[in-house]
Design a protein around this motif. Structure first.
Motif, PDB file in Angstrom:
ATOM      1  N   ASP A  34     102.438  78.158 109.066  1.00 52.06           N
ATOM      2  CA  ASP A  34     102.673  79.156 108.434  1.00 52.06           C
ATOM      3  C   ASP A  34     103.968  78.370 107.818  1.00 52.06           C
ATOM      4  O   ASP A  34     104.176  78.198 106.568  1.00 52.06           O
ATOM      5  CB  ASP A  34     102.575  80.734 108.171  1.00 52.06           C
ATOM      6  CG  ASP A  34     101.015  81.283 107.723  1.00 52.06           C
ATOM      7  OD1 ASP A  34     100.287  80.575 107.364  1.00 52.06           O
ATOM      8  OD2 ASP A  34     100.929  81.779 108.322  1.00 52.06           O
ATOM      9  N   ASN A  35     104.926  78.515 108.866  1.00 49.68           N
ATOM     10  CA  ASN A  35     106.444  77.624 108.372  1.00 49.68           C
ATOM     11  C   ASN A  35     106.355  76.785 108.033  1.00 49.68           C
ATOM     12  O   ASN A  35     107.324  76.273 107.197  1.00 49.68           O
ATOM     13  CB  ASN A  35     107.332  78.391 109.732  1.00 49.68           C
ATOM     14  CG  ASN A  35     107.391  79.598 110.238  1.00 49.68           C
ATOM     15  OD1 ASN A  35     107.794  80.767 108.923  1.00 49.68           O
ATOM     16  ND2 ASN A  35     107.794  79.827 111.097  1.00 49.68           N
ATOM     17  N   PHE A  36     105.891  75.565 108.229  1.00 51.71           N
ATOM     18  CA  PHE A  36     105.476  73.911 108.290  1.00 51.71           C
ATOM     19  C   PHE A  36     104.773  74.145 106.913  1.00 51.71           C
ATOM     20  O   PHE A  36     105.939  73.140 106.115  1.00 51.71           O
ATOM     21  CB  PHE A  36     105.273  73.111 109.402  1.00 51.71           C
ATOM     22  CG  PHE A  36     104.200  72.194 108.709  1.00 51.71           C
ATOM     23  CD1 PHE A  36     105.453  71.426 108.962  1.00 51.71           C
ATOM     24  CD2 PHE A  36     103.783  71.630 107.988  1.00 51.71           C
ATOM     25  CE1 PHE A  36     105.583  69.862 108.578  1.00 51.71           C
ATOM     26  CE2 PHE A  36     103.193  70.136 107.508  1.00 51.71           C
ATOM     27  CZ  PHE A  36     104.393  69.509 108.034  1.00 51.71           C
ATOM     28  N   GLU A  38     104.554  76.154 104.348  1.00 52.99           N
ATOM     29  CA  GLU A  38     105.871  76.954 103.217  1.00 52.99           C
ATOM     30  C   GLU A  38     106.855  76.104 103.048  1.00 52.99           C
ATOM     31  O   GLU A  38     107.260  76.092 101.582  1.00 52.99           O
ATOM     32  CB  GLU A  38     106.243  78.104 103.712  1.00 52.99           C
ATOM     33  CG  GLU A  38     105.173  79.586 103.787  1.00 52.99           C
ATOM     34  CD  GLU A  38     105.868  81.229 104.499  1.00 52.99           C
ATOM     35  OE1 GLU A  38     106.761  80.614 104.968  1.00 52.99           O
ATOM     36  OE2 GLU A  38     105.679  81.932 103.485  1.00 52.99           O
ATOM     37  N   HIS A  39     107.533  75.809 104.209  1.00 58.68           N
ATOM     38  CA  HIS A  39     108.223  74.809 103.758  1.00 58.68           C
ATOM     39  C   HIS A  39     108.159  73.819 102.908  1.00 58.68           C
ATOM     40  O   HIS A  39     108.976  73.264 102.085  1.00 58.68           O
ATOM     41  CB  HIS A  39     109.202  74.042 104.926  1.00 58.68           C
ATOM     42  CG  HIS A  39     110.586  73.223 105.004  1.00 58.68           C
ATOM     43  ND1 HIS A  39     111.560  73.146 104.853  1.00 58.68           N
ATOM     44  CD2 HIS A  39     109.834  72.043 105.084  1.00 58.68           C
ATOM     45  CE1 HIS A  39     112.481  72.675 104.521  1.00 58.68           C
ATOM     46  NE2 HIS A  39     111.848  71.687 104.741  1.00 58.68           N
ATOM     47  N   LEU A  40     107.084  73.149 103.251  1.00 57.64           N
ATOM     48  CA  LEU A  40     106.435  71.172 102.502  1.00 57.64           C
ATOM     49  C   LEU A  40     106.377  72.105 101.359  1.00 57.64           C
ATOM     50  O   LEU A  40     106.402  71.939 100.479  1.00 57.64           O
ATOM     51  CB  LEU A  40     105.188  71.377 103.330  1.00 57.64           C
ATOM     52  CG  LEU A  40     104.608  69.664 102.385  1.00 57.64           C
ATOM     53  CD1 LEU A  40     105.705  68.716 103.218  1.00 57.64           C
ATOM     54  CD2 LEU A  40     103.255  69.932 103.539  1.00 57.64           C
ATOM     55  N   HIS A  42     107.645  74.209  99.186  1.00 58.79           N
ATOM     56  CA  HIS A  42     109.180  74.736  98.630  1.00 58.79           C
ATOM     57  C   HIS A  42     109.697  73.519  98.687  1.00 58.79           C
ATOM     58  O   HIS A  42     111.438  73.667  98.071  1.00 58.79           O
ATOM     59  CB  HIS A  42     109.975  75.665  99.301  1.00 58.79           C
ATOM     60  CG  HIS A  42     109.044  77.257  99.032  1.00 58.79           C
ATOM     61  ND1 HIS A  42     108.121  78.019  99.916  1.00 58.79           N
ATOM     62  CD2 HIS A  42     109.087  77.895  97.533  1.00 58.79           C
ATOM     63  CE1 HIS A  42     107.709  78.935  99.000  1.00 58.79           C
ATOM     64  NE2 HIS A  42     107.858  78.818  97.646  1.00 58.79           N
ATOM     65  N   THR A  43     109.770  72.606  98.771  1.00 61.42           N
ATOM     66  CA  THR A  43     110.731  71.469  99.141  1.00 61.42           C
ATOM     67  C   THR A  43     111.118  70.529  97.502  1.00 61.42           C
ATOM     68  O   THR A  43     112.056  69.906  97.307  1.00 61.42           O
ATOM     69  CB  THR A  43     109.657  70.653  99.541  1.00 61.42           C
ATOM     70  OG1 THR A  43     108.683  69.596  99.288  1.00 61.42           O
ATOM     71  CG2 THR A  43     110.298  70.389 101.255  1.00 61.42           C
ATOM     72  N   TYR A 171     103.863  78.885  96.721  1.00 62.24           N
ATOM     73  CA  TYR A 171     105.144  79.001  96.756  1.00 62.24           C
ATOM     74  C   TYR A 171     105.545  80.364  95.458  1.00 62.24           C
ATOM     75  O   TYR A 171     107.219  80.679  95.226  1.00 62.24           O
ATOM     76  CB  TYR A 171     105.101  77.876  94.927  1.00 62.24           C
ATOM     77  CG  TYR A 171     106.169  77.189  94.617  1.00 62.24           C
ATOM     78  CD1 TYR A 171     106.822  75.586  95.500  1.00 62.24           C
ATOM     79  CD2 TYR A 171     106.327  78.022  93.550  1.00 62.24           C
ATOM     80  CE1 TYR A 171     108.073  75.242  94.841  1.00 62.24           C
ATOM     81  CE2 TYR A 171     108.215  77.570  92.865  1.00 62.24           C
ATOM     82  CZ  TYR A 171     108.295  76.464  93.453  1.00 62.24           C
ATOM     83  OH  TYR A 171     109.955  75.671  92.906  1.00 62.24           O
ATOM     84  N   TYR A 173     105.540  82.960  96.975  1.00 68.18           N
ATOM     85  CA  TYR A 173     105.119  83.872  98.398  1.00 68.18           C
ATOM     86  C   TYR A 173     104.599  84.898  98.145  1.00 68.18           C
ATOM     87  O   TYR A 173     104.357  85.876  98.389  1.00 68.18           O
ATOM     88  CB  TYR A 173     107.053  84.747  98.035  1.00 68.18           C
ATOM     89  CG  TYR A 173     107.750  83.506  98.455  1.00 68.18           C
ATOM     90  CD1 TYR A 173     107.795  83.751  99.120  1.00 68.18           C
ATOM     91  CD2 TYR A 173     108.574  83.384  97.344  1.00 68.18           C
ATOM     92  CE1 TYR A 173     109.561  82.136  99.992  1.00 68.18           C
ATOM     93  CE2 TYR A 173     109.305  81.999  97.344  1.00 68.18           C
ATOM     94  CZ  TYR A 173     110.201  81.810  98.826  1.00 68.18           C
ATOM     95  OH  TYR A 173     110.546  80.922  99.053  1.00 68.18           O
TER      96      TYR A 173
END
Length: 210
Positions: A34-36, A38-40, A42-43, A171, A173
């Motif tokens: 999920d963290n990976f 989510e970061h991708l 929201h880049t 995106y 959330y």
């Protein structure tokens, strides 16, 4: 059982079960997954307005509108088994998704909008749109569209749209990436399963086809 249904169930079911069980057991790999993603997602900043529009078009209530439009067109064309098929597939999938939500009871991301209440897994928006997309790809388009090139382009456009819906839910959330992935897997499996059962109840004959 049709090959396409075997593939849909064979891929969708294990992926859905792995994600559902891992979430229930709070597996550590789920947090990393999920963290990976989510970061991708929201880049690229500044897409909130666009993503909200996409998520609106995939709202569970709007999914019902898409379903009814398809069903009405098929009914007018006297393709009543197919018309009933998409209605039953979407309604039963939504009901099953609701049950899963209340069994797993996964909280939503902390930054979710107030309008996105309830539990997080699976994503209702993504599940409903997955049902419509996979139903079109696996059931209607192969029969209705004779050109193989046109079919391929329609498949590509539908998959792109589904991916955009998945991204939009992450995106804004509303869901974790594992929620939307699990919903997509469940959607593919459910379409294959219901179509297999539906073929037994109403065998596809020349009268029932386009």
């Amino acid at each position: 059982m049709k090959k396409k249904n075997i593939i849909a169930i064979g891929i969708g079911l294990p992926v859905f079960l792995i994600l559902a069980v891992s979430i229930m057991l709070h597996a550590s790999w789920i947090n990393g997954f999920d963290n990976f993603f989510e970061h991708l997602v929201h880049t690229i900043p500044g897409l909130q307005s666009l993503m909200l529009k996409i998520t609106f078009l995939a709202d569970t209530k709007v999914d019902l509108v898409w379903m009814l439009l398809i069903a009405i067109i098929l009914w007018i064309k006297k393709q009543r088994p197919l018309s009933l098929s998409i209605v039953i597939t979407l309604i039963t999938a939504d009901a099953f998704g609701w049950v899963v939500k209340h069994v797993i009871q996964r909280p939503r991301p902390t930054a979710h909008l107030a309008v996105d209440d309830g539990f997080s897994f699976p994503s209702g928006h993504t599940l409903g749109m997955s049902i419509i997309v996979f139903w079109l790809i696996l059931i209607m388009i192969p029969v209705l569209v004779k050109s193989s090139t046109a079919r391929v382009w329609l498949y590509i456009l539908l998959i792109i749209w589904l991916v955009l819906v998945m991204i939009s839910r992450v995106y804004v959330y509303a869901h974790f990436p594992s929620d939307v992935c699990g919903s997509t897997a469940l959607g593919a499996m459910w379409v294959g399963l219901v179509d297999t059962i539906w073929d037994k109840v109403t065998p596809r004959t020349s009268k029932n086809n386009f």
